[in-house]
Design an enzyme around this catalytic site. Structure first.
Site, PDB file in Angstrom:
ATOM      1  N   HIS A 362       0.536  -1.352  -0.251  1.00 10.22           N
ATOM      2  CA  HIS A 362      -0.118  -0.004   0.215  1.00 10.22           C
ATOM      3  C   HIS A 362       0.751   1.289  -0.233  1.00 10.22           C
ATOM      4  O   HIS A 362       0.506   2.088  -1.081  1.00 10.22           O
ATOM      5  CB  HIS A 362      -1.079  -0.127   1.329  1.00 10.22           C
ATOM      6  CG  HIS A 362      -1.890   1.077   1.098  1.00 10.22           C
ATOM      7  ND1 HIS A 362      -2.685   1.469   0.708  1.00 10.22           N
ATOM      8  CD2 HIS A 362      -1.330   2.174   2.049  1.00 10.22           C
ATOM      9  CE1 HIS A 362      -3.753   2.205   2.143  1.00 10.22           C
ATOM     10  NE2 HIS A 362      -2.841   2.989   1.702  1.00 10.22           N
ATOM     11  N   GLU A 363       1.657   1.413   0.637  1.00 10.30           N
ATOM     12  CA  GLU A 363       2.908   2.639   1.017  1.00 10.30           C
ATOM     13  C   GLU A 363       3.443   2.820   0.309  1.00 10.30           C
ATOM     14  O   GLU A 363       3.342   3.877  -1.160  1.00 10.30           O
ATOM     15  CB  GLU A 363       3.552   2.291   2.099  1.00 10.30           C
ATOM     16  CG  GLU A 363       2.753   2.426   3.492  1.00 10.30           C
ATOM     17  CD  GLU A 363       1.591   3.770   3.850  1.00 10.30           C
ATOM     18  OE1 GLU A 363       2.080   4.786   3.072  1.00 10.30           O
ATOM     19  OE2 GLU A 363       0.601   3.647   4.669  1.00 10.30           O
ATOM     20  N   HIS A 366       1.600   3.962  -3.053  1.00  8.36           N
ATOM     21  CA  HIS A 366       1.189   5.223  -3.250  1.00  8.36           C
ATOM     22  C   HIS A 366       2.069   6.109  -3.685  1.00  8.36           C
ATOM     23  O   HIS A 366       2.177   7.167  -3.984  1.00  8.36           O
ATOM     24  CB  HIS A 366       1.747   6.594  -1.246  1.00  8.36           C
ATOM     25  CG  HIS A 366       0.165   6.237  -0.925  1.00  8.36           C
ATOM     26  ND1 HIS A 366      -1.042   6.676  -1.507  1.00  8.36           N
ATOM     27  CD2 HIS A 366      -0.116   5.434   0.455  1.00  8.36           C
ATOM     28  CE1 HIS A 366      -2.402   6.412  -0.051  1.00  8.36           C
ATOM     29  NE2 HIS A 366      -1.095   5.551   0.012  1.00  8.36           N
ATOM     30  N   GLU A 386      -6.362   6.772  -2.642  1.00  9.88           N
ATOM     31  CA  GLU A 386      -6.358   5.973  -1.781  1.00  9.88           C
ATOM     32  C   GLU A 386      -6.527   4.186  -1.655  1.00  9.88           C
ATOM     33  O   GLU A 386      -6.320   3.472  -1.549  1.00  9.88           O
ATOM     34  CB  GLU A 386      -7.101   6.194   0.146  1.00  9.88           C
ATOM     35  CG  GLU A 386      -6.491   7.149   0.622  1.00  9.88           C
ATOM     36  CD  GLU A 386      -5.334   6.450   1.598  1.00  9.88           C
ATOM     37  OE1 GLU A 386      -6.000   4.778   1.837  1.00  9.88           O
ATOM     38  OE2 GLU A 386      -4.075   6.760   1.742  1.00  9.88           O
ATOM     39  N   HIS A 448      -9.807   7.472   3.298  1.00  8.77           N
ATOM     40  CA  HIS A 448      -9.839   6.746   3.437  1.00  8.77           C
ATOM     41  C   HIS A 448     -10.919   6.105   3.162  1.00  8.77           C
ATOM     42  O   HIS A 448     -11.421   4.416   3.432  1.00  8.77           O
ATOM     43  CB  HIS A 448      -8.807   6.296   4.826  1.00  8.77           C
ATOM     44  CG  HIS A 448      -7.564   6.748   5.721  1.00  8.77           C
ATOM     45  ND1 HIS A 448      -7.136   7.872   5.709  1.00  8.77           N
ATOM     46  CD2 HIS A 448      -6.478   6.179   4.520  1.00  8.77           C
ATOM     47  CE1 HIS A 448      -5.843   8.307   5.649  1.00  8.77           C
ATOM     48  NE2 HIS A 448      -5.715   6.700   5.221  1.00  8.77           N
TER      49      HIS A 448
END
Length: 714
Positions: A362-363, A366, A386, A448
């Site tokens: 996920h990170e 980004h 997100e 989110h």
């Protein structure tokens, strides 16, 4: 996404050849078999090839800017180049106005193999014009105002004038001179949370704000990928957690450096043997093992699936820091330092480091978003940002095929949350906060939570409807319109999303724009009349974004989102209040909006036409409207006109047309301080099915804004 294929008729830079060619407008979609194209249709490129492609794009930037009709003070800076398997190119640029960066000024130019332009996507269409680039506020003034307007942190503060930068804010309809300020305070990311606040450089009015740390927060009770192989580097004295096979990624021990300065006490992990961690938090190496493994598997996924080499596609690995701060239940990617941070958790989650496999994916994703579409981290584009990280974090989990953490569509399920996960893609609303279906207020929700719309779309596109057990967990693909259908598979769905993200989305793309981008990507990969493209449209309709395309096999339309185009009671016009967003309407640009820069007559959505201060035309229309056959039918609507023009000459106009016949014309001469109700007799069209159109025209000088709302026929 503002699709401006009309620009394809202009002269454009042929980046492959360094020449300039003229071509008529054409669609970027090409017919392909449903077997699809690997790598989301993009070629693999070496770092040298990519650098040369970007240099070529920069050499042609001036010609490209002229071809797009940009102003003499606007300049383009090449950010990335993607090359399709057939040689077509997608060139992504950032924009400056003078020496000022433009927020919302990014764009993508699409070139055929022979260098001819086939289309373009602009976050802000056309040239940018700012009346005065001398701000009334000083940087110190802007910082003080930003502190007052910061909504997501408590005890907000800045570092003085250094925290405010003069920019052009073009994410709204009319570009404005603005300051972008960095505010620090206590927030979701911890005591040193950072937030960007954008304010008008003349009035200090707030324009936008968003978190700078894009993060996953939660309470968990353990992450353990088990015994895995790690790529490390041998030194004269032993080994380090430096992964040369994945761009030289290094994992550091932050040694509880504060979140505001995670590198303060950091040092590399080193030891004499090449065995790391013991599977528990008693060893500081265990969290580093999870992080190193997760980042390597994320790199591998992007490389194997899309021919992408690292976050920025340049072959460089981003450093990662574990054991950041104390009691930090958070993990985040920071594009300013091109690095990732992982907290150790707190008593809330048994002091478990936040280094789960899908969290790492996920990170790192980004960073991929920052390097491609650069989706703004607020409004609907923030939800898409997100959702993109949730989508690819999930795909990394499937790709890793780790028996200790099998793939599923739950986010953060290894964090031992009270309900067993952070988010669910199959049923986002199950957590009590996330949105499963698009509504007109989606852009006002926490990013989110609004990400649930994109997550829900992706799950349905990949898996379809109905109940399933995936990765040992129950899933249930429900829809917002009670439709049922099969999915195209997660790999195809991910290829569509990646191509849309990297080739078509821009910083201001909203959910309607994401639908357009993914339909174009599906057409590129599988063909315009493919089942894949059709099912992508059904998945969007199932989350209340647009309507499904006709089935290419039967030609019959599929069910529409529940209530998305059903006329209100007593109104033969669909969505005349605009509170369902763009539902029922066809617009030439991003006309229907809930921007707070202007006010709606009722609710929060309205139609904003013109206001460029440059020669332009716009159209907002709806077909298939049944005019009542009895009585004296009328068209009524509320209109507000704001203008920089003076006098009674009509320089800028808004024409109201029915079946192509102009029934009324309004202009800058009708300027008003508020909304005025207008009424037009439709007796000549009694009992007919008609097309209603609002057609705007603006001259090349001063601007006029036409705001319309609460439209009805009855």
């Amino acid at each position: 996404m503002n699709r401006k294929n009309a620009l394809a008729t202009a002269v454009a830079a042929a980046l492959a050849l360094g020449t300039v060619t003229v071509v008529a407008a054409q669609s970027t979609a090409a017919a392909h078999s449903s077997a699809g194209r690997p790598g989301a249709g993009f070629r693999a490129m070496t770092a040298d090839t990519r650098r040369e492609a970007i240099r070529t794009a920069d050499r042609n930037a001036s010609a490209t800017a002229r071809a797009l009709g940009l102003g003499p003070t606007e300049h383009l800076v090449a950010k990335d180049v993607l090359i399709d398997a057939d040689g077509a190119r997608h060139v992504r640029y950032d924009r400056t106005y003078g020496d000022l960066p433009v927020i919302g000024g990014d764009l993508v130019v699409h070139l055929a193999e022979d260098g001819r332009t086939s289309g373009s996507d602009l976050a802000h269409p056309g040239a940018i014009r700012i009346a005065d680039t001398s701000p009334k506020l000083t940087p110190a003034d802007a910082s003080a105002v930003a502190v007052k307007h910061a909504e997501h942190v408590k005890h907000a503060r800045t570092r003085g004038s250094d925290s405010s930068t003069l920019v052009v804010y073009a994410a709204g309809k009319v570009p404005l001179l603005a300051y972008r300020s960095t505010v620090t305070g206590a927030g979701e990311a911890g005591p040193a949370s950072r937030q960007a606040v954008i304010v008008d450089a003349h009035s200090g009015a707030p324009l936008d704000q968003y978190e700078l740390h894009q993060n996953v927060t939660g309470t968990g009770n353990g992450i353990n990928v088990g015994q895995v192989s790690l790529e490390t580097t041998q030194t004269a004295s032993g080994y380090t957690l430096t992964d040369a096979a994945h761009g030289g990624t290094v994992v550091y021990d932050s040694y509880n450096s504060p979140q505001s300065s995670p590198k303060q006490n950091a040092r590399a992990f080193t030891k004499s043997t090449n065995t790391w961690g013991n599977g528990t938090s008693s060893s500081r190496e265990s969290a580093a093992v999870d992080a190193a493994y997760g980042l390597a598997r994320t790199w591998d996924y992007y490389k194997n699936a899309f021919n992408r080499s690292g976050i920025r596609n340049d072959g460089r690995g981003a450093p990662a820091y574990v054991h950041v701060d104390t009691n930090l239940v958070n993990a985040f990617y920071d594009d300013d330092c091109f690095c990732m941070y992982f907290g150790d958790g707190s008593s809330q989650n048994g002091n478990t480091p936040l280094t789960a496999l899908d969290v790492a994916g996920h990170e790192m994703s980004h960073g991929v978003t920052a390097a491609t579409a650069g989706l703004n981290y607020s409004g609907e584009s923030g939800g898409l940002n997100e959702a993109t990280s949730d989508i690819f974090g999930t795909m990394v989990e499937f790709s890793a095929d780790n028996s200790g953490d099998p793939g599923d569509y739950y986010i953060g399920e290894k964090l031992s949350m009270p309900n067993g996960y952070l988010r669910r893609m199959d049923n986002p609303a199950a957590d009590g906060n996330s949105l499963s279906c698009w509504t007109s207020s989606a852009g006002s929700s926490d990013v989110h939570y609004s990400s649930g719309i994109g997550n829900h779309f992706f799950y349905l596109a990949a898996e379809g409807t109905g109940t399933k057990t995936i990765g040992g967990r129950s899933h249930n693909g429900t829809t917002c319109n009670n439709d049922t259908f099969s999915g195209i598979g997660k790999d195809k769905a991910a290829a569509v999303w990646y191509r849309a993200l990297s080739a078509y989305m821009t910083s201001t793309t909203n959910y309607a724009g994401a639908r357009t981008a993914t339909l174009q990507a599906a057409a590129d990969l599988y063909g315009t009349n493919s089942q894949e493209r059709y099912l992508i449209s059904k998945a969007w309709a199932a989350v209340s974004v647009g309507t499904a395309l006709p089935d290419p096999g039967t030609g019959s339309p599929s069910p529409s989102p529940s209530g998305s185009t059903t006329p209100p009671s007593g109104n033969t016009l669909a969505n005349g209040t605009f509170e369902r967003g763009t539902g029922g309407w066809t617009q030439s640009d991003d006309i229907i909006t809930n921007s707070t820069l202007q006010a709606a007559h009722g609710g929060s959505w309205y139609a904003w036409m013109m206001g460029y201060g440059a020669a332009a035309v716009e159209s907002l229309s709806q077909s298939g409207i049944a005019v009542p056959s009895t009585g004296t039918p009328k068209l009524t609507f509320w209109l507000k006109v704001l203008t920089q023009e003076s006098g009674y000459a009509a320089y800028d106009t808004l024409k109201v047309k029915v079946n192509g016949t102009t029934l009324a014309t309004y202009s800058n001469a009708n300027a008003s301080s508020g909304y005025v109700q207008r009424s037009i007799d439709l007796s000549a069209f009694k009992g007919q099915t008609v097309k209603l159109e609002f057609a705007g025209t603006e001259d090349a000088y001063l601007s006029t804004v036409f705001l319309a709302d609460d439209i009805a026929i009855g």
